[in-house]
Design an enzyme around this catalytic site. Structure first.
Site, PDB file in Angstrom:
ATOM      1  N   GLU A  85       0.841  -1.198   0.000  1.00 59.16           N
ATOM      2  CA  GLU A  85       0.000   0.000   0.000  1.00 59.16           C
ATOM      3  C   GLU A  85       0.881   1.255   0.000  1.00 59.16           C
ATOM      4  OE1 GLU A  85      -3.349   2.072   2.949  1.00 59.16           O
ATOM      5  OE2 GLU A  85      -2.141   0.371   3.612  1.00 59.16           O
TER       6      GLU A  85
ATOM      7  N   CYS B 140      -5.442  -2.543   2.551  1.00 59.19           N
ATOM      8  CA  CYS B 140      -5.327  -2.522   4.011  1.00 59.19           C
ATOM      9  C   CYS B 140      -6.464  -3.302   4.653  1.00 59.19           C
ATOM     10  CB  CYS B 140      -5.250  -1.083   4.517  1.00 59.19           C
ATOM     11  SG  CYS B 140      -4.677  -0.956   6.239  1.00 59.19           S
TER      12      CYS B 140
ATOM     13  N   LYS C 121      -9.467   2.777  -2.986  1.00 60.92           N
ATOM     14  CA  LYS C 121      -9.949   2.210  -1.726  1.00 60.92           C
ATOM     15  C   LYS C 121     -11.339   2.740  -1.402  1.00 60.92           C
ATOM     16  CE  LYS C 121      -8.584   1.337   3.080  1.00 60.92           C
ATOM     17  NZ  LYS C 121      -7.611   1.631   4.145  1.00 60.92           N
TER      18      LYS C 121
END
Length: 519
Positions: A265, A380, A330
């Site tokens: 990430e 994540c 995301k």
């Protein structure tokens, strides 16, 4: 103090701090103690504070590492960081305290209906888990179902998911305590022990019954930069190190001809327009001219000033072009870390976290079609929300065949948070019958097969590249089918229906007792 002790055991069962392994029987033991204590509670007030202490200890012992992100890296004063963690844990514990007050109030008089009461306890526990998993964007981290990732109940994951496992665990613990039959108690223990010993064979039977032929396999290389979190956004140290190391490894992977290379990430910690001249074009040209290799790269993006997204870009492959490469933004953002909740700007201003206010991507973003696979990125802790990943399975033809998680758990130190997140990814693999490949900054970088088994991994807190094979899967589990259409609604419906039924039955029993007295 006893409640606090068993609450700590409950937290450690999700991933114990010594080995990082989940301990399923410890979770059942701690919960059984809680049920037994509630049956002896003198009032609902006593039950509330008993459960609150248990819950706060549970969450503090399993999520204490939030302190590291706020104090060590966010710059928040130690007392305020500790108070913030304690406040969060108290809020999460309040869901369970409120639910189990209802259990004490509605359970049968003198425990005359143990089966009914055990189901009631499981339903209320499930409602508490669902509430904390959805309220204020949700934080279902440390849900008790994850304690069973290596236990006998994990075989239920492809059918009911981690929340269903939580309910099953609550039911078993409650029934063991509430029933007065020694034979039934012994039977529960024996079934669990036998199931645990036969779990590999039962998983094989499940595979044989439910799996379609696998899709093609890929050779993947997962990059773990191990950039210290306190240097990650420092242009003098961490940024230059990350740019040089990841670029070299990406180019090397293309030369080696692996099918897919994945970074962590925000491995590239700058916006594309902030990168050195020719940095991005050189990477794109390399993968465009290397038909054997494609890359998924974690990088922040910005469509306008002040509008950022935490993203993954795909380079190479037939669908990637210079003007429009594959992109995943995301969707489920972290409160305080990636977006500012209303009325909490003052709290964020006390910390020093770069790029702390992102824009969310759409929930049902397309997978990346590459070499016969449907690669589904998640960033994540997005893999914590199985019901959101399930949306991608609505259309079986474009359903993911491989999950790709890119993470940076460096915010929380090299502790139990890494093990907990690995177990979360393993649970998603089992729920959906899909392999999960994980590229992280500091760990755990790993390849997880569709059975939830870690087949290959890198040592934590080291810099390196992990190369291995991954085989995509195409069959859909029952959980993927119903969760993709209805989300968590079936679980909400079942739990609420049982609680309402018990409430109405209690009211009816009360009326009948009143009529008996009049007669």
């Amino acid at each position: 103090m006893i409640a606090i002790f068993f609450g700590i055991l409950h937290g450690c069962s999700v991933a114990n701090p010594w080995t990082g392994q989940a301990v399923w029987w410890l979770q059942l033991l701690a919960m059984a103690w809680l049920v037994g204590s509630l049956t002896r509670a003198e009032s609902t007030k006593t039950a509330f504070w008993l459960t609150a202490r248990f819950g706060i200890a549970w969450f503090c012992s399993s999520m204490w590492w939030l302190y590291i992100s706020m104090h060590n890296y966010g710059g928040l004063a130690a007392p305020l960081a500790a108070l913030a963690v304690l406040g969060l844990c108290a809020l999460l514990a309040s869901f369970y305290a409120a639910g189990l007050v209802v259990f004490v109030h509605l359970r049968s008089a003198n425990g005359t209906r143990p089966l009914q009461d055990a189901i009631l306890f499981a339903a209320l526990w499930l409602l508490a888990e669902l509430l904390r998993g959805t309220v204020m964007t949700g934080l279902p981290w440390s849900a008790v179902g994850y304690a069973h990732i290596d236990g006998p109940l994990v075989n239920a994951a492809p059918y009911v998911g981690v929340y269903g496992i939580s309910a099953l665990a609550a039911f078993i613990a409650a029934l063991f305590i509430l029933t007065r039959s020694c034979m039934l108690k012994l039977g529960i223990v024996l079934v669990l022990c036998i199931k645990a010993s036969l779990m590999p064979s039962s998983q094989a039977l499940l595979d044989k019954a439910s799996q379609a032929p696998p899709s093609a396999s890929l050779t993947v290389r997962l990059l773990q930069g191990n950039i210290p979190q306190n240097e990650k956004f420092d242009t003098r140290t961490g940024v230059s190190t990350a740019l040089d190391w990841y670029k070299a490894e990406l180019l090397k992977a293309a030369d080696d001809g692996v099918d897919l290379v994945v970074t962590a990430e925000t491995a590239i910690p700058l916006l594309p327009q902030q990168l050195p001249i020719n940095y991005w074009p050189q990477l794109y040209d390399k993968f465009a001219s290397s038909p054997k290799t494609a890359a998924l790269i974690g990088i922040p993006l910005s469509s306008s000033p002040g509008n950022y997204s935490n993203s993954v870009i795909g380079l190479g492959g037939s669908e990637a072009t210079p003007d429009k490469p594959y992109r995943y933004d995301k969707h489920h953002l972290v409160p305080f870390g990636e977006f500012v909740p209303p009325m909490f700007r003052w709290f964020i201003d006390l910390m020093h976290i770069p790029l702390g206010d992102f824009s969310a991507g759409a929930q049902a973003q397309a997978s990346w079609a590459y070499k016969g696979q449907q690669l589904a990125p998640n960033i994540c802790y997005e893999d914590l929300f199985g019901e959101e990943l399930a949306v991608r399975f609505l259309d079986a033809k474009t359903a993911p065949t491989i999950f790709v998680n890119v993470s940076n758990i460096g915010w929380f130190g090299n502790g139990v948070a890494v093990d907990q997140h690995l177990n979360i990814s393993r649970m998603r693999a089992i729920e959906f019958n899909r392999p999960m490949i994980r590229a992280t900054n500091t760990g755990a970088t790993a390849i997880i097969d569709h059975k939830g088994v870690v087949t290959n991994s890198l040592p934590r807190a080291t810099r390196g590249a992990l190369t291995g094979g991954v085989e995509g899967q195409t069959s859909l589990t029952p959980y993927a089918r119903w969760a993709s259409q209805y989300g968590l609604q079936p679980l909400w419906a079942v739990a609420c229906t049982w609680v309402i039924f018990i409430f109405l039955r209690r009211k009816l029993d009360s009326r009948l007792r009143g009529n008996d007295k009049l007669l």
